[in-house]
Design an enzyme around this catalytic site. Structure first.
Site, mmCIF file in Angstrom:
data_model
loop_
_atom_site.group_PDB
_atom_site.id
_atom_site.type_symbol
_atom_site.label_atom_id
_atom_site.label_comp_id
_atom_site.label_asym_id
_atom_site.label_seq_id
_atom_site.Cartn_x
_atom_site.Cartn_y
_atom_site.Cartn_z
ATOM 1 N N LYS A 277 -10.339 0.240 -2.287
ATOM 2 C CA LYS A 277 -10.217 0.030 -0.847
ATOM 3 C C LYS A 277 -10.498 1.318 -0.100
ATOM 4 C CE LYS A 277 -6.901 -1.288 2.804
ATOM 5 N NZ LYS A 277 -5.546 -1.807 3.098
ATOM 6 N N LYS B 235 -7.032 3.341 -3.328
ATOM 7 C CA LYS B 235 -7.397 3.357 -1.908
ATOM 8 C C LYS B 235 -7.611 4.792 -1.457
ATOM 9 C CE LYS B 235 -5.311 2.016 2.565
ATOM 10 N NZ LYS B 235 -4.156 1.322 3.184
ATOM 11 N N ASP C 299 0.854 -1.183 0.000
ATOM 12 C CA ASP C 299 0.000 0.000 0.000
ATOM 13 C C ASP C 299 0.891 1.235 0.000
ATOM 14 O OD1 ASP C 299 -1.677 -2.187 0.684
ATOM 15 O OD2 ASP C 299 -3.041 -0.880 1.799
#
Length: 317
Positions: free
Chosen positions: A253, A217, A153
């Site tokens: 996400k 995300k 991430d």
């Protein structure tokens, strides 16, 4: 065979000017309409068997997260055990999708979930601020991957993005994607609370996907405004439109601020109504959360037993 994004939209990233022209040529976001639709979808009533299904689906989509300076190997092992078996009293409870930790805890997490399908995700690229030289960011990523991270991430350089230096952001994502190799999927974090406008969130979504993100995300969970129904809806629309143009599917996400079962189900409704069943799977949709899982477990127990057990009946993270 799907067309790759680099082939379908290769001319878009040929230069800084073409990239800027494309991003600023995206349709402007109707903020009132976006927020009204997100609010409307959030009023859907999900009951009985549908609710039970939604709770299990949400549990299976959680990236169970600990990203604190005080993290210890013991805490990460406990988190890994909880991810594998969220409710030790009920073996029908699904495992979570992943555990998410800092790079130096990846090896510990990997050992804790060994033998299961639970993935290990690692934040990298000088998370959460992203204020570091590219070489430092790439070293961070390589360390995580070498330790066994299944997913990385990364945070974008919000300063560069807000200054309009889109090619710098694009090049960094491409470099991080390359550092992930073939073994780790890349989630690109925009920190939507710092991007100021919905138009910027749409541009960041397309920029991340053009650069090869496997997931986009919302947030780090470290700022005041994190995932919201409206910004997640906007990103879902972006991945839907991106697949329509390129044939490439990208995950979403939302992270930060999603704490209750009611919240999670609202987001699942957004997914179902915006992109459909193809994204209703933990390969394509995740919740970045730490406290959400406990509420999901308590609501699951209530449906099964008819009574509310309370927080004493779930493990403390």
């Amino acid at each position: 065979m799907p067309i790759t994004a680099s082939h379908a939209l290769a001319d878009v990233t040929a230069s800084d000017s073409t990239l800027r022209r494309f991003l600023h040529g995206l349709p402007g976001v109707d903020a009132v309409g976006l927020e009204a639709r997100a609010a409307s979808l959030g009023t859907r009533s999900i009951k009985t068997t549908a609710k039970a299904y939604a709770i299990d689906l949400a549990i299976s989509m959680v990236d169970l997260t600990t990203l604190e300076g005080a993290d210890t190997p013991g805490k990460v092992r406990a988190l890994g055990a909880k991810a594998v078996r969220p409710d030790p009293t009920d073996r029908t409870t699904p495992a979570t999708a992943a555990v998410c930790v800092y790079p130096d805890m990846v090896a510990v997490a990997k050992e804790a979930v060994a033998g299961s399908d639970v993935k290990v995700a690692s934040v990298a690229t000088a998370f959460p601020a992203g204020r570091a030289a590219l070489g430092v960011k790439l070293a961070d990523v390589r360390d995580a991957v070498a330790a066994g991270a299944d997913e990385v991430d990364m945070v974008i350089d919000r300063g560069a993005f807000l200054a309009g230096n889109y090619m710098k952001v694009y090049d960094e994502i491409v470099a991080v994607k390359e550092a992930c190799g073939t073994s780790s999927r890349l989630k690109v974090i925009f920190e939507t609370g710092e991007l100021a406008t919905y138009d910027n969130i749409r541009r960041a979504s397309w920029l991340g996907m053009l650069a090869g993100a496997d997931f986009i995300k919302t947030s780090t969970g470290k700022v005041a405004v994190n995932a919201t129904p409206a910004n997640t809806l906007l990103m879902l629309e972006a991945v839907r439109d991106f697949r329509a143009q390129t044939g490439v599917q990208v995950g979403v996400k939302p992270a930060g601020g999603i704490r209750t079962t009611k919240d999670a189900i609202k987001f699942l409704v957004l997914v179902n109504e915006t992109v459909g069943e193809d994204w209703l799977d933990n390969h394509w949709f995740r919740f970045g959360a730490s406290s959400l899982l406990n509420d999901l477990l308590m609501q699951r127990q209530k449906l099964a037993t008819g009574r509310y057990s309370g927080p004493d009946y779930v493990t403390v993270d």
